[in-house]
Design a protein around this motif. Structure first.
Motif, PDB file in Angstrom:
ATOM      1  N   TYR A  82       0.842  -1.205   0.000  1.00 32.48           N
ATOM      2  CA  TYR A  82       0.000   0.000   0.000  1.00 32.48           C
ATOM      3  C   TYR A  82       0.873   1.248   0.000  1.00 32.48           C
ATOM      4  CZ  TYR A  82      -4.271   2.615   1.138  1.00 32.48           C
ATOM      5  OH  TYR A  82      -5.360   3.460   1.116  1.00 32.48           O
ATOM      6  N   ALA A  83       1.974   1.203   0.743  1.00 29.45           N
ATOM      7  CA  ALA A  83       2.898   2.334   0.786  1.00 29.45           C
ATOM      8  C   ALA A  83       3.539   2.564  -0.571  1.00 29.45           C
ATOM      9  CB  ALA A  83       3.971   2.082   1.847  1.00 29.45           C
ATOM     10  N   VAL A  84       3.967   1.485  -1.211  1.00 29.09           N
ATOM     11  CA  VAL A  84       4.624   1.594  -2.522  1.00 29.09           C
ATOM     12  C   VAL A  84       3.681   2.217  -3.546  1.00 29.09           C
ATOM     13  CG1 VAL A  84       5.553   0.261  -4.462  1.00 29.09           C
ATOM     14  CG2 VAL A  84       6.251  -0.281  -2.123  1.00 29.09           C
ATOM     15  N   VAL A  85       2.413   1.793  -3.540  1.00 30.99           N
ATOM     16  CA  VAL A  85       1.437   2.337  -4.490  1.00 30.99           C
ATOM     17  C   VAL A  85       1.299   3.843  -4.297  1.00 30.99           C
ATOM     18  CG1 VAL A  85      -1.010   2.379  -5.112  1.00 30.99           C
ATOM     19  CG2 VAL A  85       0.154   0.196  -4.792  1.00 30.99           C
ATOM     20  N   HIS A  86       1.225   4.309  -3.060  1.00 32.71           N
ATOM     21  CA  HIS A  86       1.058   5.752  -2.820  1.00 32.71           C
ATOM     22  C   HIS A  86       2.324   6.531  -3.156  1.00 32.71           C
ATOM     23  CE1 HIS A  86      -2.634   4.565  -0.737  1.00 32.71           C
ATOM     24  NE2 HIS A  86      -3.006   5.809  -0.933  1.00 32.71           N
ATOM     25  N   LEU A  87       3.473   5.953  -2.943  1.00 32.30           N
ATOM     26  CA  LEU A  87       4.704   6.632  -3.346  1.00 32.30           C
ATOM     27  C   LEU A  87       4.759   6.789  -4.865  1.00 32.30           C
ATOM     28  CD1 LEU A  87       7.254   4.916  -0.930  1.00 32.30           C
ATOM     29  CD2 LEU A  87       6.487   7.301  -0.861  1.00 32.30           C
ATOM     30  N   LEU A  88       4.303   5.783  -5.598  1.00 29.73           N
ATOM     31  CA  LEU A  88       4.247   5.883  -7.059  1.00 29.73           C
ATOM     32  C   LEU A  88       3.217   6.911  -7.503  1.00 29.73           C
ATOM     33  CD1 LEU A  88       4.554   2.115  -8.081  1.00 29.73           C
ATOM     34  CD2 LEU A  88       6.299   3.892  -8.280  1.00 29.73           C
ATOM     35  N   VAL A  89       2.065   6.948  -6.828  1.00 32.13           N
ATOM     36  CA  VAL A  89       1.045   7.959  -7.154  1.00 32.13           C
ATOM     37  C   VAL A  89       1.615   9.357  -6.937  1.00 32.13           C
ATOM     38  CG1 VAL A  89      -1.172   8.946  -6.452  1.00 32.13           C
ATOM     39  CG2 VAL A  89      -0.937   6.470  -6.714  1.00 32.13           C
ATOM     40  N   ALA A  90       2.353   9.535  -5.847  1.00 29.43           N
ATOM     41  CA  ALA A  90       2.956  10.845  -5.571  1.00 29.43           C
ATOM     42  C   ALA A  90       3.940  11.226  -6.681  1.00 29.43           C
ATOM     43  CB  ALA A  90       3.671  10.802  -4.217  1.00 29.43           C
ATOM     44  N   TRP A  91       4.729  10.260  -7.138  1.00 31.05           N
ATOM     45  CA  TRP A  91       5.677  10.517  -8.222  1.00 31.05           C
ATOM     46  C   TRP A  91       4.944  10.936  -9.496  1.00 31.05           C
ATOM     47  CZ3 TRP A  91      10.436  11.511  -9.710  1.00 31.05           C
ATOM     48  CH2 TRP A  91      10.822  11.240 -11.024  1.00 31.05           C
ATOM     49  N   LEU A  92       3.876  10.219  -9.844  1.00 31.64           N
ATOM     50  CA  LEU A  92       3.109  10.550 -11.048  1.00 31.64           C
ATOM     51  C   LEU A  92       2.434  11.906 -10.920  1.00 31.64           C
ATOM     52  CD1 LEU A  92       1.521   7.043 -11.777  1.00 31.64           C
ATOM     53  CD2 LEU A  92       3.376   8.160 -13.035  1.00 31.64           C
ATOM     54  N   ALA A  93       1.919  12.215  -9.720  1.00 34.13           N
ATOM     55  CA  ALA A  93       1.280  13.527  -9.507  1.00 34.13           C
ATOM     56  C   ALA A  93       2.293  14.646  -9.694  1.00 34.13           C
ATOM     57  CB  ALA A  93       0.674  13.588  -8.104  1.00 34.13           C
ATOM     58  N   ALA A  94       3.515  14.431  -9.214  1.00 37.52           N
ATOM     59  CA  ALA A  94       4.566  15.437  -9.410  1.00 37.52           C
ATOM     60  C   ALA A  94       4.884  15.605 -10.887  1.00 37.52           C
ATOM     61  CB  ALA A  94       5.816  15.031  -8.629  1.00 37.52           C
ATOM     62  N   GLN A  95       4.880  14.512 -11.645  1.00 39.71           N
ATOM     63  CA  GLN A  95       5.132  14.601 -13.079  1.00 39.71           C
ATOM     64  C   GLN A  95       4.038  15.402 -13.783  1.00 39.71           C
ATOM     65  OE1 GLN A  95       8.087  13.385 -14.451  1.00 39.71           O
ATOM     66  NE2 GLN A  95       8.421  13.224 -12.246  1.00 39.71           N
ATOM     67  N   VAL A  96       2.772  15.194 -13.372  1.00 36.92           N
ATOM     68  CA  VAL A  96       1.655  15.959 -13.953  1.00 36.92           C
ATOM     69  C   VAL A  96       1.821  17.437 -13.620  1.00 36.92           C
ATOM     70  CG1 VAL A  96      -0.844  16.355 -13.834  1.00 36.92           C
ATOM     71  CG2 VAL A  96       0.054  14.017 -13.958  1.00 36.92           C
ATOM     72  N   ALA A  97       2.221  17.732 -12.397  1.00 39.51           N
ATOM     73  CA  ALA A  97       2.415  19.122 -11.992  1.00 39.51           C
ATOM     74  C   ALA A  97       3.500  19.798 -12.820  1.00 39.51           C
ATOM     75  CB  ALA A  97       2.778  19.189 -10.506  1.00 39.51           C
ATOM     76  N   LEU A  98       4.451  19.010 -13.285  1.00 34.09           N
ATOM     77  CA  LEU A  98       5.548  19.556 -14.087  1.00 34.09           C
ATOM     78  C   LEU A  98       5.260  19.514 -15.582  1.00 34.09           C
ATOM     79  CD1 LEU A  98       8.529  17.980 -12.105  1.00 34.09           C
ATOM     80  CD2 LEU A  98       7.697  20.341 -12.014  1.00 34.09           C
ATOM     81  N   GLY A  99       4.010  19.141 -15.952  1.00 36.80           N
ATOM     82  CA  GLY A  99       3.598  19.205 -17.349  1.00 36.80           C
ATOM     83  C   GLY A  99       3.496  17.881 -18.060  1.00 36.80           C
ATOM     84  N   ASP A 100       3.782  16.781 -17.416  1.00 42.04           N
ATOM     85  CA  ASP A 100       3.676  15.471 -18.041  1.00 42.04           C
ATOM     86  C   ASP A 100       2.201  15.077 -18.158  1.00 42.04           C
ATOM     87  OD1 ASP A 100       4.034  12.920 -18.972  1.00 42.04           O
ATOM     88  OD2 ASP A 100       5.763  12.503 -17.698  1.00 42.04           O
ATOM     89  N   LYS A 101       1.891  14.155 -19.045  1.00 38.70           N
ATOM     90  CA  LYS A 101       0.511  13.690 -19.253  1.00 38.70           C
ATOM     91  C   LYS A 101       0.312  12.291 -18.670  1.00 38.70           C
ATOM     92  CE  LYS A 101      -0.562  17.410 -21.465  1.00 38.70           C
ATOM     93  NZ  LYS A 101      -1.430  18.428 -20.826  1.00 38.70           N
ATOM     94  N   ALA A 102       1.136  11.929 -17.695  1.00 40.40           N
ATOM     95  CA  ALA A 102       1.035  10.598 -17.098  1.00 40.40           C
ATOM     96  C   ALA A 102      -0.307  10.415 -16.411  1.00 40.40           C
ATOM     97  CB  ALA A 102       2.162  10.402 -16.086  1.00 40.40           C
ATOM     98  N   LYS A 103      -0.719   9.153 -16.276  1.00 38.33           N
ATOM     99  CA  LYS A 103      -1.970   8.830 -15.588  1.00 38.33           C
ATOM    100  C   LYS A 103      -1.688   8.811 -14.094  1.00 38.33           C
ATOM    101  CE  LYS A 103      -5.702   5.379 -15.550  1.00 38.33           C
ATOM    102  NZ  LYS A 103      -6.769   6.363 -15.772  1.00 38.33           N
ATOM    103  N   ALA A 104      -2.039   9.904 -13.422  1.00 43.27           N
ATOM    104  CA  ALA A 104      -1.637  10.097 -12.025  1.00 43.27           C
ATOM    105  C   ALA A 104      -2.705   9.588 -11.061  1.00 43.27           C
ATOM    106  CB  ALA A 104      -1.353  11.578 -11.765  1.00 43.27           C
ATOM    107  N   ASP A 105      -2.867   8.289 -11.005  1.00 44.50           N
ATOM    108  CA  ASP A 105      -3.754   7.686 -10.019  1.00 44.50           C
ATOM    109  C   ASP A 105      -3.231   6.299  -9.681  1.00 44.50           C
ATOM    110  OD1 ASP A 105      -4.346   6.264 -12.273  1.00 44.50           O
ATOM    111  OD2 ASP A 105      -6.473   6.787 -12.349  1.00 44.50           O
ATOM    112  N   LYS A 106      -3.986   5.559  -8.873  1.00 49.20           N
ATOM    113  CA  LYS A 106      -3.512   4.241  -8.463  1.00 49.20           C
ATOM    114  C   LYS A 106      -3.384   3.292  -9.654  1.00 49.20           C
ATOM    115  CE  LYS A 106      -5.233   4.507  -3.713  1.00 49.20           C
ATOM    116  NZ  LYS A 106      -5.858   5.832  -3.769  1.00 49.20           N
TER     117      LYS A 106
END
Length: 315
Positions: free
Chosen positions: A78-102
């Motif tokens: 569960y921790a690993v999944v949320h750390l990955l979600v946080a990484w993807l959310a940061a990528q979206v914030a920086l302009g990436d089009k990644a799917k930022a969810d679980k």
């Protein structure tokens, strides 16, 4: 008439009687020895033991080392999944089009580690969901009735949180993708009762978000942790990460709930496509990028807390 001397037990006779095998002074008098009396200190200090019996008596799974290891492994997943979600959310914030969810995080797991790792995550989270289901139905008997009800509700919420991620992991492992919330909402809105049901679901998600926020502000999650043997630094770090993490998670779920209600009112299922759409909606707002980075940091804090939770959780 001569006087008879008084018969007084000699010290030697008394000692001899006291040292006879299997018998002491208290046993001869019929009074139980102190060592034979039950120790009532625990009962006096812990009234709940009077009501419920010894802790763990009604929960045999709690004594299973194998189950404990599986549950802690699930918390790590569960921790690993949320750390990955946080990484993807940061990528979206920086302009990436990644799917930022679980689902996006789980797809990243498949790309980097293979489907076997996804099945491992699904199994670990399924164990967590089953554990909390048992807690929601019959658990927390060692606490008072009012608090027991609250804790069972918390366990019920965790069943949903763990179960949804496990379900998504299975879907992605089998089909390679997860249709997510949008397709479900679209199907419901096609029904005559759909608008009311989706609105109610959105309001329920917002209510859960409020509950998660107070969990962070009031630090109620600490009741589930056992810091025995932990240093003061470890304790403080775990609590602070938990506070930040639960509040960040509340913000994410609150956004999802609001967008779900908006989707019901406007009959637009695309607006209720889960965390990915919620984060990208936030990113599109003025100052959305910095706000999303802050939220990503909060979700990362929750992931770090979940790792420590795996260490200190009472199981």
């Amino acid at each position: 008439m001569s006087k008879q001397p008084l018969s007084v037990p000699s010290t030697l006779a008394w000692n001899r009687a006291e040292t006879e095998p299997g018998q002491n002074r208290t046993q001869r008098s019929g009074i139980p020895a102190k060592s034979d009396l039950p120790d009532t200190r625990d009962i006096l200090l812990r009234p709940d033991l009077v009501e419920s019996g010894p802790l763990g008596k009604d929960r045999p799974m709690r004594d299973s080392k194998t189950f404990g290891l599986l549950a802690r492994g699930g918390l790590v997943c569960y921790a690993v999944v949320h750390l990955l979600v946080a990484w993807l959310a940061a990528q979206v914030a920086l302009g990436d089009k990644a799917k930022a969810d679980k689902a996006g995080a789980l797809q990243m797991v498949v790309a980097e580690g293979g489907a076997w790792l996804l099945w491992l995550i699904a199994a670990g989270l399924a164990v967590l969901a089953l554990w909390q289901l048992g807690e929601a139905i019959t658990g927390h008997r060692q606490v008072k009735t009012r608090r027991r009800t609250v804790r069972r509700i918390v366990s019920g919420i965790e069943v949903v949180l763990y179960g949804l991620v496990s379900y998504s992991a299975v879907k992605i492992a089998i089909a390679g993708a997860d249709d997510g919330q949008g397709s479900l909402v679209a199907g419901l809105l096609a029904e005559s009762y759909g608008q009311v049901l989706v609105t109610a679901a959105g309001v329920a998600v917002v209510a859960v978000a409020v509950f998660l926020a107070q969990r962070g502000f009031r630090k109620t999650f600490v009741r589930e942790l056992d810091f025995g043997g932990a240093s003061g630094t470890a304790r403080t770090t775990t609590i602070r990460l938990g506070q930040v993490g639960w509040i960040a998670l509340s913000a994410a779920y609150g956004t999802i709930g609001v967008l779900t209600v908006v989707a019901a009112v406007t009959f637009d299922p695309a607006k209720a496509s889960g965390l990915d759409v919620a984060l990208k909606t936030l990113s599109a707002q003025p100052y959305g990028g910095p706000m999303l980075l802050v939220l990503a940091a909060g979700i990362a804090a929750f992931g770090a807390f979940a790792l420590l939770d795996a260490r200190f959780r009472k199981i």
